[in-house]
Design a protein around this motif. Structure first.
Motif, PDB file in Angstrom:
ATOM      1  N   CYS A 536       0.817  -1.222   0.000  1.00  0.00           N
ATOM      2  CA  CYS A 536       0.000   0.000   0.000  1.00  0.00           C
ATOM      3  C   CYS A 536       0.845   1.264   0.000  1.00  0.00           C
ATOM      4  O   CYS A 536       0.300   2.358  -0.198  1.00  0.00           O
ATOM      5  CB  CYS A 536      -0.923   0.016   1.219  1.00  0.00           C
ATOM      6  SG  CYS A 536      -2.158  -1.291   1.227  1.00  0.00           S
ATOM      7  N   THR A 537       2.138   1.135   0.223  1.00  0.00           N
ATOM      8  CA  THR A 537       2.987   2.322   0.366  1.00  0.00           C
ATOM      9  C   THR A 537       4.159   2.273  -0.606  1.00  0.00           C
ATOM     10  O   THR A 537       4.101   2.822  -1.702  1.00  0.00           O
ATOM     11  CB  THR A 537       3.491   2.441   1.811  1.00  0.00           C
ATOM     12  OG1 THR A 537       4.214   1.261   2.187  1.00  0.00           O
ATOM     13  CG2 THR A 537       2.331   2.622   2.784  1.00  0.00           C
ATOM     14  N   ALA A 538       5.227   1.590  -0.234  1.00  0.00           N
ATOM     15  CA  ALA A 538       6.459   1.615  -1.015  1.00  0.00           C
ATOM     16  C   ALA A 538       6.279   1.041  -2.414  1.00  0.00           C
ATOM     17  O   ALA A 538       6.730   1.636  -3.403  1.00  0.00           O
ATOM     18  CB  ALA A 538       7.548   0.843  -0.266  1.00  0.00           C
ATOM     19  N   SER A 655      10.465  10.103   2.016  1.00  0.00           N
ATOM     20  CA  SER A 655       9.667  11.331   1.929  1.00  0.00           C
ATOM     21  C   SER A 655       8.834  11.384   0.660  1.00  0.00           C
ATOM     22  O   SER A 655       7.909  12.201   0.555  1.00  0.00           O
ATOM     23  CB  SER A 655      10.582  12.557   1.992  1.00  0.00           C
ATOM     24  OG  SER A 655      11.458  12.594   0.874  1.00  0.00           O
ATOM     25  N   CYS A 656       9.130  10.516  -0.324  1.00  0.00           N
ATOM     26  CA  CYS A 656       8.385  10.474  -1.581  1.00  0.00           C
ATOM     27  C   CYS A 656       7.340   9.365  -1.607  1.00  0.00           C
ATOM     28  O   CYS A 656       6.628   9.215  -2.607  1.00  0.00           O
ATOM     29  CB  CYS A 656       9.348  10.298  -2.759  1.00  0.00           C
ATOM     30  SG  CYS A 656      10.510  11.659  -2.988  1.00  0.00           S
ATOM     31  N   ILE A 657       7.262   8.582  -0.536  1.00  0.00           N
ATOM     32  CA  ILE A 657       6.334   7.451  -0.494  1.00  0.00           C
ATOM     33  C   ILE A 657       5.056   7.883   0.212  1.00  0.00           C
ATOM     34  O   ILE A 657       5.080   8.303   1.369  1.00  0.00           O
ATOM     35  CB  ILE A 657       6.965   6.255   0.242  1.00  0.00           C
ATOM     36  CG1 ILE A 657       8.225   5.783  -0.486  1.00  0.00           C
ATOM     37  CG2 ILE A 657       5.961   5.116   0.371  1.00  0.00           C
ATOM     38  CD1 ILE A 657       8.994   4.726   0.275  1.00  0.00           C
ATOM     39  N   GLU A 658       3.951   7.768  -0.471  1.00  0.00           N
ATOM     40  CA  GLU A 658       2.653   8.088   0.135  1.00  0.00           C
ATOM     41  C   GLU A 658       2.272   6.986   1.112  1.00  0.00           C
ATOM     42  O   GLU A 658       2.567   5.799   0.901  1.00  0.00           O
ATOM     43  CB  GLU A 658       1.596   8.219  -0.954  1.00  0.00           C
ATOM     44  CG  GLU A 658       0.261   8.703  -0.449  1.00  0.00           C
ATOM     45  CD  GLU A 658       0.020  10.183  -0.709  1.00  0.00           C
ATOM     46  OE1 GLU A 658      -0.769  10.782   0.053  1.00  0.00           O
ATOM     47  OE2 GLU A 658       0.585  10.729  -1.656  1.00  0.00           O
ATOM     48  N   ASN A 659       1.590   7.364   2.183  1.00  0.00           N
ATOM     49  CA  ASN A 659       1.244   6.435   3.254  1.00  0.00           C
ATOM     50  C   ASN A 659       0.140   5.451   2.882  1.00  0.00           C
ATOM     51  O   ASN A 659      -0.165   4.528   3.639  1.00  0.00           O
ATOM     52  CB  ASN A 659       0.818   7.225   4.499  1.00  0.00           C
ATOM     53  CG  ASN A 659       1.047   6.467   5.788  1.00  0.00           C
ATOM     54  OD1 ASN A 659       2.075   5.831   5.976  1.00  0.00           O
ATOM     55  ND2 ASN A 659       0.075   6.530   6.689  1.00  0.00           N
ATOM     56  N   SER A 660      -0.465   5.638   1.711  1.00  0.00           N
ATOM     57  CA  SER A 660      -1.514   4.736   1.240  1.00  0.00           C
ATOM     58  C   SER A 660      -1.655   4.930  -0.264  1.00  0.00           C
ATOM     59  O   SER A 660      -1.004   5.798  -0.849  1.00  0.00           O
ATOM     60  CB  SER A 660      -2.853   5.038   1.948  1.00  0.00           C
ATOM     61  OG  SER A 660      -3.239   6.378   1.722  1.00  0.00           O
ATOM     62  N   VAL A 661      -2.494   4.117  -0.885  1.00  0.00           N
ATOM     63  CA  VAL A 661      -2.762   4.239  -2.321  1.00  0.00           C
ATOM     64  C   VAL A 661      -3.808   5.334  -2.503  1.00  0.00           C
ATOM     65  O   VAL A 661      -4.993   5.128  -2.243  1.00  0.00           O
ATOM     66  CB  VAL A 661      -3.258   2.909  -2.909  1.00  0.00           C
ATOM     67  CG1 VAL A 661      -3.611   3.071  -4.379  1.00  0.00           C
ATOM     68  CG2 VAL A 661      -2.198   1.831  -2.729  1.00  0.00           C
ATOM     69  N   THR A 662      -3.362   6.513  -2.940  1.00  0.00           N
ATOM     70  CA  THR A 662      -4.257   7.678  -2.998  1.00  0.00           C
ATOM     71  C   THR A 662      -4.469   8.207  -4.404  1.00  0.00           C
ATOM     72  O   THR A 662      -5.243   9.137  -4.603  1.00  0.00           O
ATOM     73  CB  THR A 662      -3.698   8.825  -2.142  1.00  0.00           C
ATOM     74  OG1 THR A 662      -2.496   9.310  -2.750  1.00  0.00           O
ATOM     75  CG2 THR A 662      -3.413   8.375  -0.721  1.00  0.00           C
ATOM     76  N   ILE A 663      -3.769   7.635  -5.403  1.00  0.00           N
ATOM     77  CA  ILE A 663      -3.907   8.142  -6.768  1.00  0.00           C
ATOM     78  C   ILE A 663      -3.632   6.997  -7.731  1.00  0.00           C
ATOM     79  O   ILE A 663      -2.939   6.039  -7.370  1.00  0.00           O
ATOM     80  CB  ILE A 663      -2.945   9.320  -7.050  1.00  0.00           C
ATOM     81  CG1 ILE A 663      -3.226   9.966  -8.405  1.00  0.00           C
ATOM     82  CG2 ILE A 663      -1.505   8.848  -6.966  1.00  0.00           C
ATOM     83  CD1 ILE A 663      -4.575  10.604  -8.527  1.00  0.00           C
TER      84      ILE A 663
END
Length: 663
Positions: A536-538, A655-663
């Motif tokens: 879900c993140t990396a 810092s470039c990894i979003e904490n969840s699938v958002t897009i």
């Protein structure tokens, strides 16, 4: 009589506050008290007040709240409520992080994570059972297509529960970007109407707008064999390459290619032979766009790794052998330049198809949705695994619903521009789903199976493994707080139901592909949870936010091919290349899509830095702080390494990894 100090925190999102009045009750072990003060929450503020309560409530267990309205139900986003009781009572925190609307009473339990109890008199047990019954009526499964993971049962984003929708700023930005992107596409098409479209340089006519340094480098060097090979290691799709253990059976070497065979066998013996096989595409019918047939291929690429770490192509077979064509042509770097370039273009177009649907849509988006829906259906808010995972489900249901109803519709970008769109993508997803194994989703096992560990130039592999290890330590720290032995894991009915819900329901009986149907020990549970968070993140960051850099220059990753693969080398001309590559309209649609999905989001939450505090108590917060410190250390390592590289690998920088699938 005791005095209580209450703090009510309202979300900072657009429209989080409310003009409606909010009524509060304190519920303790010994009694319940209605608070006299009724507040009107203000966006982004923490409102504090004190009140005397005549009776002794004992340790606080719940906070009840109700929002009153007369004419307009003005929804309120409540972050949390904290209460400091009289005397030696510890401060109680009641996490909410949801929209409050309607006239009903919402009951928030105190935030300490708890496993399911056995006593029917346990107030917390009754609360969690009631919560799950209500959630299971709201979060229901649906079949998008047979043979694919189940999805959330909604027809459009309007049908989603409020807590699963984009917040105000995110929604406005998403819709504004779609409109401005469509305007840019119109301007590009108008600009090219009176100009020629018969050479590769003509793609420069539409290659404008915000671009990264790497995007410009791809534009300049996309024809180079070195950059072609590099993308299998560190490009938008680093998931297909594997070290060869034998020469592939499909690689038929005709007479006269003994020298090539010798070179391949030498690299094989040295352990420096690699392959990328797109056989999953073989036999899938291509899309028909505006009445014109498109084309697909299933290439095989053999590559060698030089001592310097450069990965260079040795031979390309565009189509596998078949009964009518037992010896398909092999394309070599020594072939006429346009023939060799066209062969590489076919590989890059095939790579886009597998990237989008197998490694991006299926292995991150659809998997993340299964995890999110199963979590809402099986784990109450008091469960430690819910508290651990829920921040990594933010926006996933809405972005997936939008993808199904917009991108994959008959008028969507995939149907209008992608050679596997318009129906063939479902066949591709089904094939990928049939081959999806639990092991392939776990970075250490996947990278080991593909022979990519310990390669200095394999930057994705290095960063992915480090992130997996850091995430695993975080997960283990949290889990060991609440599961004090393997027997506790085995005896947790909610956890075991969640496991079955994912494997047997959401993933459609995936136990024969290695997915667990139960957790037998702490180690097995921690490994599975690490996989969930990593995917879900990396992993999503690696395959999503790389798209703009590598796919905005369309010839490097064509969304479709408009002519069949070449069967001879001598007849390939510039007209053949331009007739094969996407036309202006398809190219503009591809550029619009990869810019929209490949950019950092306006309310981006970096991995591990969610502000929601679902856990109460110092121990889980200390573990999260250590997770953040480990991520910060990795960030510094990656920044220092990237300064020494011609092409920095940024996608797995924390810092470039979003904490969840958002897009």
């Amino acid at each position: 009589m005791g005095r209580y100090r209450i703090q009510v925190a309202t979300g900072a999102w657009l429209f989080s506050g409310s003009f409606n009045r909010v009524q509060l009750w304190l519920v303790g072990e010994l009694g319940e008290a209605e608070l006299e003060l009724q507040l009107r929450p203000v966006r982004g503020q923490v409102e504090e007040f004190e009140q005397d309560v005549p009776q002794d409530l004992g340790p606080l267990q719940f906070m009840k709240l109700r929002k009153h309205h007369s004419l307009v139900d003005d929804a309120w986003f409540c972050d949390r409520i904290t209460v400091q009781g009289p005397g030696d009572l510890e401060e109680a925190t009641f996490p909410c992080y949801r929209w409050v609307q309607g006239k009903g009473v919402l009951t928030l339990p105190e935030g300490t994570a708890r496993l399911a109890g056995n006593s029917i008199l346990d107030k917390f047990q009754k609360h969690r059972e009631k919560e799950l019954k209500e959630r299971q009526l709201i979060y229901c499964w649906d079949t998008w297509h047979e043979g694919l993971p189940l999805t959330m049962a909604v027809d459009s984003v309007k049908d989603l529960p409020p807590d699963m929708k984009f917040h105000g700023e995110k929604k406005l930005d998403y819709e504004w970007r779609v409109k401005t992107g469509a305007l840019e596409m119109v301007l590009k098409r108008i600009y090219t109407l009176l100009n020629s479209w018969d050479s590769l340089e003509d793609f420069d006519q539409i290659f404008w707008g915000p671009k990264s340094t790497l995007c410009e480098k791809v534009h300049q060097h996309w024809k180079d064999d070195e950059l072609f090979g590099y993308q299998f290691l560190n490009g938008a799709n680093p998931m297909l390459l594997r070290r060869s253990t034998s020469l592939p059976s499909r690689l038929v070497l005709p007479s006269g290619m003994e020298e090539l065979r010798g070179q391949l066998e030498k690299e094989l013996q040295n352990g420096s032979l690699f392959e990328a096989d797109f056989i999953l595409l073989d036999g899938i019918p291509a899309n028909v766009i505006q009445g014109e047939k498109q084309y697909l291929a299933a290439p095989l690429v053999m590559l060698k790794m030089e001592p310097s770490g450069k990965l260079l192509p040795m031979v390309i077979q565009i189509q596998p052998p078949n009964a009518s064509y037992p010896t398909p042509p092999l394309f070599l770097p020594s072939d006429p330049p346009l023939a060799w370039l066209l062969a590489k273009i076919w590989v890059r177009s095939s790579d886009l198809q597998l990237h989008q649907f197998q490694y991006h849509v299926l292995n991150t988006h659809l998997l993340a949705e299964v995890i999110a829906v199963a979590t809402m259906r099986c784990l109450p808010g008091l469960h430690p695994v819910f508290k651990l995972l829920f921040p990594h489900t933010r926006y996933t249901m809405e972005v997936n619903t939008r993808a199904r109803t917009e991108l994959n519709s008959d008028s969507g970008i995939f149907s209008q521009a992608v050679s596997t769109g318009g129906g063939p993508h479902v066949q591709l997803l089904r094939r990928a789903m049939a081959k999806l194994t639990y092991r392939s989703l776990c970075a250490p096992e996947d990278l080991a199976d593909r022979g990519l560990l310990g390669i200095p130039s394999a930057l994705y592999a290095h960063d992915a493994l480090r992130l997996w290890e850091i995430t695993a330590r975080y997960v283990e720290g949290i889990i060991h707080l609440f599961y004090h032995g393997d027997d506790v894991v085995r005896g947790d009915p909610e956890l075991q139901a969640w496991c079955r819900e994912i494997t047997e329901v959401g993933l459609c009986q995936a136990q024969n592909r290695g997915f667990p149907v139960s957790f037998q020990c702490q180690a097995q549970l921690c490994h599975f949870l690490t996989m969930c968070i990593f995917r879900c993140t990396a992993q999503h960051a690696a395959v999503n936010f790389s798209q703009h850099d590598w796919m905005f220059w369309v010839p490097n990753a064509p969304c479709t091919m408009r002519m069949p693969p070449p069967t001879t080398k001598e007849d390939v001309t510039m007209a053949t290349l331009m007739g094969s590559l996407p036309d202006v309209r398809q190219s503009c649609l591809q550029m619009l899509f990869v810019r929209q999905v490949g950019r950092q989001q306006p309310d981006m939450v970096p991995l591990g830095y969610h502000t929601e505090e679902y856990f109460s108590g110092p121990e889980p917060k200390a573990i999260l702080r250590q997770f953040q410190a480990d991520l910060d250390n990795l960030e510094r390592e990656i920044v220092a390494r990237n300064e020494q590289l011609d092409i920095p690998y940024e996608y797995l920088k924390p810092s470039c990894i979003e904490n969840s699938v958002t897009i």
